[in-house]
Design a protein around this motif. Structure first.
Motif, PDB file in Angstrom:
ATOM      1  N   ARG A 173       0.815  -1.215   0.060  1.00 33.50           N
ATOM      2  CA  ARG A 173       0.046   0.026  -0.068  1.00 33.50           C
ATOM      3  C   ARG A 173       1.001   1.323  -0.025  1.00 33.50           C
ATOM      4  NH1 ARG A 173      -4.028   1.077   4.899  1.00 33.50           N
ATOM      5  NH2 ARG A 173      -1.974   1.410   5.953  1.00 33.50           N
ATOM      6  N   SER A 174       2.024   1.149   0.614  1.00 35.39           N
ATOM      7  CA  SER A 174       2.869   2.285   0.792  1.00 35.39           C
ATOM      8  C   SER A 174       3.588   2.675  -0.679  1.00 35.39           C
ATOM      9  CB  SER A 174       3.957   2.228   1.803  1.00 35.39           C
ATOM     10  OG  SER A 174       3.467   1.878   3.044  1.00 35.39           O
ATOM     11  N   SER A 175       3.900   1.507  -1.316  1.00 35.66           N
ATOM     12  CA  SER A 175       4.560   1.625  -2.749  1.00 35.66           C
ATOM     13  C   SER A 175       3.177   2.476  -3.681  1.00 35.66           C
ATOM     14  CB  SER A 175       4.794   0.305  -3.265  1.00 35.66           C
ATOM     15  OG  SER A 175       5.928  -0.162  -2.456  1.00 35.66           O
ATOM     16  N   ILE A 203       8.191  28.161   2.473  1.00 37.55           N
ATOM     17  CA  ILE A 203       7.128  27.474   3.282  1.00 37.55           C
ATOM     18  C   ILE A 203       6.206  26.694   2.540  1.00 37.55           C
ATOM     19  CG2 ILE A 203       5.474  28.136   4.938  1.00 37.55           C
ATOM     20  CD1 ILE A 203       6.919  30.585   5.641  1.00 37.55           C
ATOM     21  N   LYS A 204       5.730  25.644   3.127  1.00 33.07           N
ATOM     22  CA  LYS A 204       4.914  24.623   2.254  1.00 33.07           C
ATOM     23  C   LYS A 204       3.721  24.749   3.075  1.00 33.07           C
ATOM     24  CE  LYS A 204       3.936  19.784   0.857  1.00 33.07           C
ATOM     25  NZ  LYS A 204       4.482  18.583   0.885  1.00 33.07           N
ATOM     26  N   THR A 205       2.396  24.911   2.428  1.00 30.12           N
ATOM     27  CA  THR A 205       1.059  25.135   2.850  1.00 30.12           C
ATOM     28  C   THR A 205       0.329  23.790   2.394  1.00 30.12           C
ATOM     29  OG1 THR A 205       1.051  27.296   3.144  1.00 30.12           O
ATOM     30  CG2 THR A 205      -1.069  26.193   3.135  1.00 30.12           C
ATOM     31  N   LYS A 206      -0.142  23.015   3.185  1.00 32.87           N
ATOM     32  CA  LYS A 206      -1.034  21.910   2.832  1.00 32.87           C
ATOM     33  C   LYS A 206      -2.469  22.160   2.835  1.00 32.87           C
ATOM     34  CE  LYS A 206       2.159  17.964   4.728  1.00 32.87           C
ATOM     35  NZ  LYS A 206       1.814  16.875   5.625  1.00 32.87           N
ATOM     36  N   ILE A 207      -3.005  21.838   1.647  1.00 32.80           N
ATOM     37  CA  ILE A 207      -4.553  21.793   1.885  1.00 32.80           C
ATOM     38  C   ILE A 207      -5.205  20.962   2.756  1.00 32.80           C
ATOM     39  CG2 ILE A 207      -6.456  21.496   0.046  1.00 32.80           C
ATOM     40  CD1 ILE A 207      -4.655  22.125  -2.013  1.00 32.80           C
ATOM     41  N   PHE A 208      -5.040  19.648   2.676  1.00 31.98           N
ATOM     42  CA  PHE A 208      -5.265  18.500   3.694  1.00 31.98           C
ATOM     43  C   PHE A 208      -4.381  18.163   4.406  1.00 31.98           C
ATOM     44  CE2 PHE A 208      -7.921  18.311  -0.502  1.00 31.98           C
ATOM     45  CZ  PHE A 208      -9.360  18.655   0.049  1.00 31.98           C
ATOM     46  N   SER A 209      -4.622  18.133   5.783  1.00 31.72           N
ATOM     47  CA  SER A 209      -3.545  17.684   6.748  1.00 31.72           C
ATOM     48  C   SER A 209      -3.173  16.240   6.552  1.00 31.72           C
ATOM     49  CB  SER A 209      -4.122  17.975   8.239  1.00 31.72           C
ATOM     50  OG  SER A 209      -5.246  16.911   8.211  1.00 31.72           O
ATOM     51  N   ASP A 210      -4.005  15.417   5.963  1.00 35.86           N
ATOM     52  CA  ASP A 210      -3.732  14.139   5.717  1.00 35.86           C
ATOM     53  C   ASP A 210      -4.160  14.026   4.181  1.00 35.86           C
ATOM     54  OD1 ASP A 210      -3.362  11.484   5.531  1.00 35.86           O
ATOM     55  OD2 ASP A 210      -5.082  10.871   7.156  1.00 35.86           O
ATOM     56  N   MET A 211      -3.226  13.342   3.342  1.00 36.80           N
ATOM     57  CA  MET A 211      -3.020  13.232   2.060  1.00 36.80           C
ATOM     58  C   MET A 211      -4.086  11.936   1.817  1.00 36.80           C
ATOM     59  SD  MET A 211      -2.122  13.717  -1.095  1.00 36.80           S
ATOM     60  CE  MET A 211      -1.689  12.919  -2.699  1.00 36.80           C
ATOM     61  N   TRP A 212      -4.129  10.921   2.762  1.00 34.91           N
ATOM     62  CA  TRP A 212      -5.009   9.983   2.467  1.00 34.91           C
ATOM     63  C   TRP A 212      -6.297   9.802   3.645  1.00 34.91           C
ATOM     64  CZ3 TRP A 212      -2.793   8.213  -1.609  1.00 34.91           C
ATOM     65  CH2 TRP A 212      -1.635   8.779  -1.727  1.00 34.91           C
ATOM     66  N   LEU A 282      -6.617   4.484  -7.320  1.00 32.48           N
ATOM     67  CA  LEU A 282      -7.403   4.792  -6.232  1.00 32.48           C
ATOM     68  C   LEU A 282      -8.402   3.498  -5.603  1.00 32.48           C
ATOM     69  CD1 LEU A 282      -8.372   8.499  -6.679  1.00 32.48           C
ATOM     70  CD2 LEU A 282      -6.960   7.413  -4.880  1.00 32.48           C
ATOM     71  N   GLU A 283      -8.813   2.883  -6.676  1.00 30.88           N
ATOM     72  CA  GLU A 283      -9.586   1.440  -6.501  1.00 30.88           C
ATOM     73  C   GLU A 283      -8.909   0.436  -5.849  1.00 30.88           C
ATOM     74  OE1 GLU A 283     -11.141   0.221 -10.302  1.00 30.88           O
ATOM     75  OE2 GLU A 283     -12.464   1.998 -10.264  1.00 30.88           O
ATOM     76  N   ASP A 284      -7.436   0.218  -6.349  1.00 30.17           N
ATOM     77  CA  ASP A 284      -6.434  -0.668  -5.800  1.00 30.17           C
ATOM     78  C   ASP A 284      -6.361  -0.330  -4.279  1.00 30.17           C
ATOM     79  OD1 ASP A 284      -6.359  -1.884  -8.204  1.00 30.17           O
ATOM     80  OD2 ASP A 284      -4.554  -1.038  -8.792  1.00 30.17           O
ATOM     81  N   LEU A 285      -6.091   1.095  -4.022  1.00 36.76           N
ATOM     82  CA  LEU A 285      -5.846   1.561  -2.683  1.00 36.76           C
ATOM     83  C   LEU A 285      -7.063   1.187  -1.856  1.00 36.76           C
ATOM     84  CD1 LEU A 285      -4.017   3.138  -0.833  1.00 36.76           C
ATOM     85  CD2 LEU A 285      -5.314   5.277  -1.563  1.00 36.76           C
ATOM     86  N   GLU A 286      -8.394   1.257  -2.244  1.00 38.00           N
ATOM     87  CA  GLU A 286      -9.376   1.057  -1.531  1.00 38.00           C
ATOM     88  C   GLU A 286      -9.383  -0.305  -1.037  1.00 38.00           C
ATOM     89  OE1 GLU A 286     -14.232   1.265  -1.565  1.00 38.00           O
ATOM     90  OE2 GLU A 286     -13.158   2.108  -3.233  1.00 38.00           O
ATOM     91  N   ARG A 287      -8.870  -1.448  -1.909  1.00 43.80           N
ATOM     92  CA  ARG A 287      -8.973  -2.955  -1.789  1.00 43.80           C
ATOM     93  C   ARG A 287      -7.699  -3.112  -0.882  1.00 43.80           C
ATOM     94  NH1 ARG A 287     -10.341  -3.476  -7.506  1.00 43.80           N
ATOM     95  NH2 ARG A 287      -8.230  -3.051  -8.131  1.00 43.80           N
ATOM     96  N   TYR A 288      -6.755  -2.465  -0.932  1.00 39.83           N
ATOM     97  CA  TYR A 288      -5.667  -2.568   0.061  1.00 39.83           C
ATOM     98  C   TYR A 288      -6.109  -2.182   1.284  1.00 39.83           C
ATOM     99  CZ  TYR A 288      -2.005  -3.823  -2.832  1.00 39.83           C
ATOM    100  OH  TYR A 288      -0.926  -4.482  -3.871  1.00 39.83           O
ATOM    101  N   ASP A 289      -6.993  -1.069   1.620  1.00 36.86           N
ATOM    102  CA  ASP A 289      -7.492  -0.474   3.066  1.00 36.86           C
ATOM    103  C   ASP A 289      -8.269  -1.988   3.511  1.00 36.86           C
ATOM    104  OD1 ASP A 289      -5.909   1.648   2.846  1.00 36.86           O
ATOM    105  OD2 ASP A 289      -7.736   2.687   1.851  1.00 36.86           O
ATOM    106  N   GLN A 290      -9.171  -2.383   2.356  1.00 36.23           N
ATOM    107  CA  GLN A 290     -10.161  -3.264   3.005  1.00 36.23           C
ATOM    108  C   GLN A 290      -9.574  -4.526   3.554  1.00 36.23           C
ATOM    109  OE1 GLN A 290     -12.814  -3.737  -0.483  1.00 36.23           O
ATOM    110  NE2 GLN A 290     -13.887  -1.749   0.054  1.00 36.23           N
TER     111      GLN A 290
END
Length: 458
Positions: A173-175, A203-212, A282-290
């Motif tokens: 999943r990290s890869s 300086i870097k400003t993030k839109i979302f604190s967590d990319m995931w 993103l579909e693969d990522l969802e399967r890994y999360d599950q």
């Protein structure tokens, strides 16, 4: 002779008892070299005289029976009174052989591949053949250099399989996440962060604190291109947030719109291939999360059926780390002291001393179970951050100028000592905070199950 009088400790004392007073010509050595298809074995006596030349056998009923028949015939021919079997821990191929031979009444010593490598090197032979491996294994058996004689069984084996599978899926999943980051850089590079125009420093400003996190994944899935975000507008983003329970703050909305407005991305039509790849990834990522969630649920369930649940009473040790440590250590009754577990992990410092000098500690040996070594480091890192009882130990090492990684290893070794005592005595962690409730500490770490409201310390 006492247990501590042998140079190899209890292990050497037990081995010498098997040999003391025995005619060594009547001691058989059976060396086995495991492989996927073509296993090979050699039978000799304690002096190295070959009784049965190297032969191949298969890992099936007929093959194992053939091996047993040859061993029994060699025992008969030599009037053998002792027999020692050893096998190199090659991948997972040795496990079935050890298990089935155990059912036939043979204890098989498991030899670390590093040991056979050193045995070949000690003979000044840098070649590697099946026959040379068998000779090295035979020498390792004679020198009592085996690491273990039992395979993990029952809940130990179940947890070992589940935790290693989970770690493998997490790494995959990290890869995959790195691939998604790369694709998003092509589609919309500022999505992962941008540099404000009113600052002269990088300086870097993030839109979302967590990319995931939920919000970030939602926009990567449904509005990954800046033009799509601008088409939604502030009102559209707020409606999406309410509809899908994203809980996006006003500041986040403003940063998202600002980054979309300033983006230099290619037109959406030119990024059709990247958008398709992103959708698939993103579909693969969802399967890994599950899959990972499913594994974690099962790990938690199995852990609560073992004494390993006691490790959850340690602040800073979560379910997966407790399960990995419990499974990789195995039954603690096979150890005399926790230093043997530390050596098994390969996190014991190498001692350099000669000529009567005081000597010094070098780097860790790394000659052990790399899975357990990984657990030692991660547990040490977590305890350094989250365990107030062990914090003074961390601070002392930090004041001495120790590198963070060395501190985490030292803390991990301390965890092994604590875990050994807890599992041996079947008692929870004794915190200096007398108000801390063990059941509460354990329950807050559980996602899918619950334990009893009290934990006996007897």
């Amino acid at each position: 002779m006492g247990k501590s009088s042998h140079i190899q400790g209890r292990k050497g004392n037990k081995f010498s008892q098997h040999l003391r007073g025995v005619n060594l010509e009547q001691v058989l050595i059976v060396a086995i070299d495991a492989a996927k298809l073509h296993q090979k074995a050699l039978i000799c006596n304690y002096f190295g005289d070959i009784i049965v030349k190297p032969f191949f056998f298969s890992v099936n009923r007929d093959g194992i029976q053939s091996l047993c028949d040859r061993i029994k015939q060699a025992e008969k021919d030599c009037n053998a009174v002792r027999i020692f079997l050893g096998i190199e821990a090659t991948g997972h191929y040795y496990e079935d052989i050890v298990r089935i031979l155990g059912q036939h009444g043979y204890d098989v010593q498991i030899i670390n591949p590093y040991t056979t490598k050193e045995e070949r090197a000690s003979a000044l032979n840098w070649c590697k053949t099946d026959d040379l491996d068998l000779v090295a294994i035979a020498h390792a058996i004679v020198g009592n250099k085996a690491t273990e004689t039992k395979l993990p069984e029952g809940k130990y084996r179940e947890l070992l399989t589940l935790t290693r599978a989970r770690r493998s899926e997490v790494r995959k999943r990290s890869s995959l996440r790195m691939e998604i980051r790369g694709i998003m850089d092509v589609i919309w590079r500022e999505f992962q962060g941008f540099s404000p125009d009113d600052h002269h420093k990088p300086i870097k400003t993030k839109i979302f604190s967590d990319m995931w996190g939920k919000s970030s994944l939602f926009f990567m899935k449904y509005s990954p291109h800046p033009s799509m975000v601008l088409a939604l507008g502030e009102q559209g983003i707020r409606e999406s947030s309410r509809k899908h329970n994203l809980k996006i703050r006003s500041s986040t909305i403003q940063k998202l719109l600002h980054a979309a407005n300033q983006a230099l991305s290619r037109p959406k039509e030119e990024l059709a291939a990247e958008l398709l790849l992103l959708s698939m990834k993103l579909e693969d990522l969802e399967r890994y999360d599950q899959k990972i969630c499913r594994l974690e649920c099962e790990i938690e369930s199995v852990l609560l059926q073992t004494d390993g649940k006691l490790l959850l009473s340690i602040p800073g040790i979560a379910v997966v780390t407790a399960a990995e440590a419990y499974a990789e250590m195995g039954d603690v009754s096979q150890y005399e002291n926790p230093h043997q577990i530390i050596k098994k992990a390969g996190t014991n410092p190498v001692v350099i001393q000669s000529g009567g000098g005081k000597g010094y500690y070098g780097s860790i040996s790394k000659q052990g179970n790399d899975h357990l070594r990984f657990v030692v480091y991660t547990a040490g890192k977590s305890l350094s951050l989250h365990n107030t009882d062990l914090r003074p130990f961390y601070e002392r090492l930090k004041e001495k100028g120790k590198h963070a990684r060395k501190i985490h290893i030292a803390m991990g070794n301390k965890f092994l000592k604590i875990a050994f005592a807890m599992l041996r005595d079947k008692k929870p962690f004794l915190s200096q905070n007398v108000q801390k409730q063990y059941a509460d500490e354990m329950n807050k770490k559980l996602k899918y199950h619950s334990i009893a409201n009290h934990l006996t310390a007897s």
